[in-house]
Design an enzyme around this catalytic site. Structure first.
Site, PDB file in Angstrom:
ATOM      1  N   ARG A 176      31.384 -21.155 -32.812  1.00  0.00           N
ATOM      2  CA  ARG A 176      32.655 -21.140 -33.533  1.00  0.00           C
ATOM      3  C   ARG A 176      33.670 -22.042 -32.861  1.00  0.00           C
ATOM      4  NH1 ARG A 176      35.141 -15.481 -34.813  1.00  0.00           N
ATOM      5  NH2 ARG A 176      36.704 -16.811 -35.801  1.00  0.00           N
ATOM      6  N   CYS A 236      41.673 -16.467 -29.661  1.00  0.00           N
ATOM      7  CA  CYS A 236      40.351 -16.166 -30.240  1.00  0.00           C
ATOM      8  C   CYS A 236      40.446 -16.386 -31.745  1.00  0.00           C
ATOM      9  CB  CYS A 236      39.925 -14.739 -29.893  1.00  0.00           C
ATOM     10  SG  CYS A 236      41.032 -13.458 -30.508  1.00  0.00           S
TER      11      CYS A 236
END
Length: 300
Positions: A176, A236
């Site tokens: 990611r 995040c």
């Protein structure tokens, strides 16, 4: 009370009138799990369920942002949490979401808060008591006042991104971070904030789900190219696992750490923000858009 307590310690303290145990398990929609249902099936005796997915600012366009003071106070009071209580948070989640609950409680003014080392998986593996159902807690009196120095906003992150004087550390998985995997939220561009380092949050844990400590914990940051001597902002996908990195730094005695609450859900959905893709390169001669090191160059 230490910030991290053992299962043995908690087993000996259960039932104390000033002790509140909180299950802060959280799952993403793609996990295929329901944290509240799992709590009802099995939890530590006397625990209450803190629904992180609901304790948010429902009026904010970015998902998962911290709620206003009055909402957080109301939710904590409904859980039976009071200002003077000792609060132990745990989770049963691959996202180690107890760290988010710990950070939220501390940011809103709670001072005696700790995480249960190893969480529910370690508790169960040791054969300790569990119970089921949804016990109604007595109401508490919790005073919430957000310490805004605990968090970073998009303007602050924009100002420090790529700065050699600061560290910006992303807790998402490597795929990611590199932009190789699609984002789970619609309208969010894959990638990462330019200049950020990648430390997947799972690297801070031992095989039994307990936290790494001391040299092993410091090594996880160092292997990601993070200089612990610099002020740090953790990030995040939506502010959950960023708290894991923040708590890990806290265990190492580091206090100059902020959490970017909007994280990639905010940054990646804004067409005006710069974005980088590809894996992080490290080393003294590293180059490229995500390079780190004294001679690093490149742009997003």
């Amino acid at each position: 009370m230490d910030s991290l307590v053992s299962t043995e310690w908690l087993a000996g303290e259960l039932g104390a009138p000033d002790l509140k145990v909180v299950d802060a398990s959280f799952h993403l929609p793609g996990d295929g799990r329901d944290a509240r249902d799992e709590f009802s099936e099995a939890h530590i005796p006397g625990a209450t369920f803190m629904d992180l997915a609901e304790i948010v600012d429902s009026d904010h366009p970015v998902p998962g942002m911290l709620p206003p003071d009055y909402k957080f106070a109301s939710r904590m009071q409904a859980l039976g949490i009071g200002d003077a209580d000792r609060i132990i948070v745990y989770d049963n989640s691959p996202h180690h979401s107890g760290a988010r609950a710990w950070w939220m409680l501390r940011s809103f003014g709670a001072r005696r808060v700790a995480i249960l080392d190893g969480g529910l998986p370690k508790w169960i593996a040791e054969g300790r008591a569990i119970e089921s159902g949804q016990p109604p807690p007595a109401r508490g009196h919790f005073t919430a006042q957000l310490d805004r120095t605990a968090l970073a906003d998009k303007d602050h992150v924009s100002a420090i991104a790529g700065s050699p004087a600061h560290e910006l550390v992303d807790a998402r998985g490597a795929s990611r971070f590199a932009g190789e995997d699609p984002e789970p939220r619609p309208g969010v561009t894959p990638g990462h904030i330019p200049g950020s380092k990648n430390l997947p949050q799972g690297r801070l844990f031992n095989p039994d789900n307990s936290w790494k400590r001391g040299a092993a914990l410091a090594a996880a940051f160092e292997e990601a190219g993070v200089d612990l001597a610099k002020p740090m902002v953790t990030t995040c996908g939506s502010g959950i696992t960023a708290a894991v990195l923040l708590f890990g730094a806290h265990l190492l005695g580091k206090q100059d750490v902020k959490l970017y609450d909007g994280s990639w859900a905010e940054w990646g959905s804004d067409p005006a923000t710069p974005k980088a893709t590809g894996p992080q390169a490290t080393g003294p001669n590293a180059t490229g858009p995500n390079a780190t090191g004294p001679n690093a160059t490149g742009q997003s």
